[in-house]
Design an enzyme around this catalytic site. Structure first.
Site, PDB file in Angstrom:
ATOM      1  N   CYS A   1      50.436  32.476  47.843  1.00 45.76           N
ATOM      2  CA  CYS A   1      50.899  32.686  49.372  1.00 45.76           C
ATOM      3  C   CYS A   1      49.907  33.698  50.012  1.00 45.76           C
ATOM      4  O   CYS A   1      50.450  34.765  50.853  1.00 45.76           O
ATOM      5  CB  CYS A   1      52.498  33.231  49.339  1.00 45.76           C
ATOM      6  SG  CYS A   1      53.551  32.097  48.672  1.00 45.76           S
ATOM      7  N   ASN A   2      48.553  33.825  49.838  1.00 45.38           N
ATOM      8  CA  ASN A   2      47.779  34.594  50.283  1.00 45.38           C
ATOM      9  C   ASN A   2      46.372  34.137  50.671  1.00 45.38           C
ATOM     10  O   ASN A   2      45.571  34.250  49.855  1.00 45.38           O
ATOM     11  CB  ASN A   2      47.281  35.974  49.197  1.00 45.38           C
ATOM     12  CG  ASN A   2      46.729  37.180  50.003  1.00 45.38           C
ATOM     13  OD1 ASN A   2      45.958  37.004  50.957  1.00 45.38           O
ATOM     14  ND2 ASN A   2      47.005  38.362  49.536  1.00 45.38           N
TER      15      ASN A   2
END
EC number: 2.8.1.9
Length: 781
Positions: free
Chosen positions: A413-414
């Site tokens: 999620c980055n």
């Protein structure tokens, strides 16, 4: 290499191990503490006993519940070395909800901007959609770490400031574990930013008025505070966002937003209020009054009071299992422990090499593992093969799961950190997510051989040196002591033990047929079949492959050795015509049907590789078209009409030089590391069948294989000549292709393999026509 030194005494480690006995019972090594840490067994037992002992109900009904909640607020402030005089504690669902609350309520004034760090969690990117800022900017990490725009050692004071700018960044990158220097907080608050970052949007369009704003810091501390102490007396961000399950493992569903007194001043009046946030609200008039206490105005509805009460046991468990010493606090000791493990893993990974000296892993970090103030207990990496090709992180996840190791793969999620550490430009991100169709959380791990994510291992206070040794042993045994096909067979045999998503990934482990290239006219360009297209096979190979050739006035076959411009003639196979194209405007068609052509064509004989070949002359019109475009007199187009067998084993051949098919592995091409696009290099080798095994030159070891169930025998490697020096899209020559192959193959000029189809064993009078389809699985036997 620094030896590992344990932070905990033997007695302390024994007490910790006893609290996580379920790991041993389940034969599990847990290495995703950046995702969530694990709860201690007595922690949840004590939390349950507390619920059994007390009557804990709605805090509006029972004062006891309110007292418990107040205890937790006090404990949170104490945990971060601050008090209610300096910070408010607002309970939220998680760190994401805390970030959303800041985005919705921060008052930017008339000229304030929103700045966020590239290497941020997706939730920070989501803030862009809710902030009401004058402009939105993406900052590189170094633009934050560099501090503020200090001028002559004095605070940059400007009268008449009209806006408030918000700078949001993570205290610790959840991808790599890198920690941004926290002294940047005060510098930016005092001096602003030296550079605003890349502008993504502005209310003024491309024009930007240079205004002077007050600067506020929103610190995403979710990853950082899980294993590191945050001292809010020393560092004073205006907003701190966190999730408690990252720290304690239990309970989930509760986080917090800590708001400084300074930050509270620029929280604007809300557009919504919920139960518990007001003194009154009239149904008959647009009239209401918010609570006096700051945190009560933003805690809509009934708090998750049972989860909040459960946090007390989380704090007690950390203090019980990792007691402070005269020198270090509980969180400082946890930080030292996880950093020591990460440093040990990184040191060990750097030592792992293939027999040829190539490193097994590529590590992703900024400053190494020398200082725990700059690096946390996270190690991110990708695995490479002996030839330097990347192994997909999906395969690593499968192998790890089958060894009982739980770790994390992907971008976590980055995407911004993924972009930075993997060296992906904006076009590459478009290619991965928009054109190739990857989505967050899937196992689409390689695009054209390049990784779309990484493998991450992260540690908590309960992680042991034995855990990381099992990780290292898994990598050694699976990637230094075995071949790719052995790993694939191991995974396939154990696939039923994998979770559903990884079971789907197993189907992608085998190499697949990526592309077929038909060369209707010998030495001219290819007609390509891409996924999901299919193509029929004949006794001689791919249908229409090398069925025509161009001869000179002496009847000798014309090749690119004599005329490089042949590669500029592009054949297109249509329903009943073979169309030849040269440039954008010149084209000529001949019939595909051999019967239609035979009626009007003269028979003639030429030679291919010293063998006579019977052919049909395709006529004067196409001959003139070829001569005009290639600038050579007396050219003719011939079509093979008689059967041609190889001199070696009587296999049926078209006008190819040696075998029915030439197979090429894109991983082998990738190892050449040419600056030109990979597809252009692939074209140089003029192969019929293109696969990608993930391991360079693996194909040279094949004896037999099947593609989509069709059996092939390997005839041997293709010995290369200077034909591959010709760029098939321009006709230009460049000698480095041949010299690079010679170097990689230690003087031998082998690249690609010849294969021959094994005829199906059938007694049918009219055997069924076989087709190959792009996407067919390649199985090596």
């Amino acid at each position: 290499m620094t030896p590992y030194r344990p932070e905990f005494s033997a007695a302390e480690q024994s007490r910790i191990d006893a609290e996580f006995s379920r790991l041993a019972r389940n034969k599990t090594v847990y290495l995703d503490h950046a995702g969530t840490t694990l709860y201690a067994e007595n922690q949840v037992t004590a939390a349950a006993e507390q619920l059994q002992r007390n009557v804990i109900c709605n805090p509006h009904t029972c004062r006891l519940t309110g007292d418990f909640v107040d205890q937790v607020r006090f404990k949170i402030l104490e945990f971060f070395n601050t008090t209610a005089e300096d910070y408010h504690v607002i309970f939220t669902a998680n760190a994401t909800a805390a970030l959303s609350l800041v985005a919705e309520n921060f008052d930017f004034g008339s000229s304030g901007d929103f700045h966020f760090c590239q290497e941020n969690h997706t939730s920070v990117l989501g803030m862009r959609e809710r902030v009401r800022a004058n402009g939105i900017y993406m900052l590189r990490e170094k633009e934050i770490s560099g501090g503020g725009a200090k001028e002559n050692g004095t605070v940059h004071q400007v009268s008449g400031k009209t806006g408030n700018s918000l700078v949001t960044f993570s205290a610790q990158c959840n991808f790599s574990g890198y920690k941004i220097p926290l002294d940047s907080i005060e510098k930016i608050q005092n001096y602003g930013l030296s550079k605003p970052g890349k502008q993504l949007w502005s209310a003024l369009g491309d024009k930007k008025e240079h205004t002077h704003n007050d600067y506020y810091i929103c610190l995403d501390a979710a990853s950082f505070v899980a294993t590191s102490p945050l001292d809010l007396r020393k560092y004073r961000p205006d907003y701190v966002c966190l999730s408690f399950y990252k720290i304690f493992g239990y309970p989930t569903g509760v986080g917090a937003l800590l708001v400084s007194r300074r930050g509270a001043e620029v929280f604007q009046k809300r557009r919504f209020f919920g139960g518990g946030t007001i003194n009154y609200a009239f149904p008959h008039a647009m009239d209401y009054q918010l609570r006096e206490t700051f945190h009560q105005r933003y805690e809509d509805g009934t708090l998750p009071f049972l989860s909040i009460v459960g946090l007390l046991e989380g704090f007690r468990t950390l203090e019980r299992l990792v007691p402070k010493t005269d020198e270090f606090s509980t969180m400082e000791r946890i930080s030292r422990h996880v950093f020591g493990l990460a440093k040990y893993v990184e040191d060990q990974l750097r030592q792992l090499q293939h027999p040829n000296g190539e490193p097994l892993v590529e590590l992703y970090n900024k400053v190494g593992y020398q200082d725990k103030a700059r690096q946390g207990g996270i190690v991110a990496f990708n695995v490479r093969t002996e030839s330097g090709s990347f192994v997909g992180f999906g395969e690593i996840a499968c192998v790890a799961a089958l060894h009982g190791i739980l770790l994390r793969t992907g971008c976590f999620c980055n995407i911004g950190a993924c972009q930075y550490y993997l060296g992906l430009d904006e076009d590459a991100l478009d290619s991965i997510y928009k054109r190739a169709g990857r989505i967050c959380g899937d196992y689409f791990d390689l695009v054209d051989g390049q990784p779309t994510g990484a493998v991450r291992v992260s540690f908590g206070y309960m992680t042991t040196i034995q855990d990381v040794e099992q990780l290292l042993q898994m990598l050694r045994s699976s990637y230094l002591a075995t071949k790719p096909l052995q790993r694939i067979q191991f995974i396939e045999e154990q696939a039923e033990q994998l979770p559903p998503l990884l079971k789907e990934r197993v189907q992608l482990l085998r190499p697949k047929l990526l592309q077929m290239a038909i060369y209707p006219v010998k030495s001219c360009a290819a007609f390509k079949i891409e996924s999901p297209g299919s193509w029929p096979l004949t006794d001689q190979g791919l249908k229409y492959d090398r069925e025509w050739m161009i001869v000179d006035m002496n009847g000798m076959a014309l090749t690119q050795k004599r005329c490089t411009e042949l590669c500029l003639i592009r054949p297109v196979i249509k329903v009943d015509q073979l169309e030849l194209q040269f440039g954008d405007n010149s084209h000529f068609s001949v019939p595909l049907s051999l019967e239609d052509q035979a009626a009007d064509s003269a028979k003639c004989v030429s030679k291919v590789c010293r063998q006579p070949v019977e052919g049909l002359d395709c006529g004067d019109a196409v001959a003139q078209w070829l001569s005009e475009n290639l600038g050579l007199e007396g050219l003719r187009l011939l079509r093979q009409s008689g059967q041609r067998n190889s001199s070696k084993d009587q296999q049926k051949l078209s006008l190819v030089n040696q075998a029915q098919f030439l197979l090429l592995n894109r991983s082998s091409v990738r190892s050449l590391q040419f600056e030109e696009p990979l597809d252009e290099t692939v074209d140089r080798f003029r192969a019929n069948i293109i696969i990608d095994t993930g391991s360079a030159f693996e194909e040279l070891t094949y004896k037999a294989l099947s593609i989509g169930g069709i059996q092939f025998q390997v005839e041997g490697p293709c010995q290369r000549c200077d034909m591959i020096c010709i760029n098939q899209r321009t006709g230009e020559r460049s000698p480095e292709t041949l010299t690079t192959i010679s170097r990689l193959q230690k003087g031998r000029m082998r690249f690609g393999i010849y294969i021959t189809r094994i005829p199906p064993d059938t007694k049918d009078l009219e055997p069924k026509e076989q087709h190959m389809t792009c996407g067919d699985v390649v199985i090596v036997e």
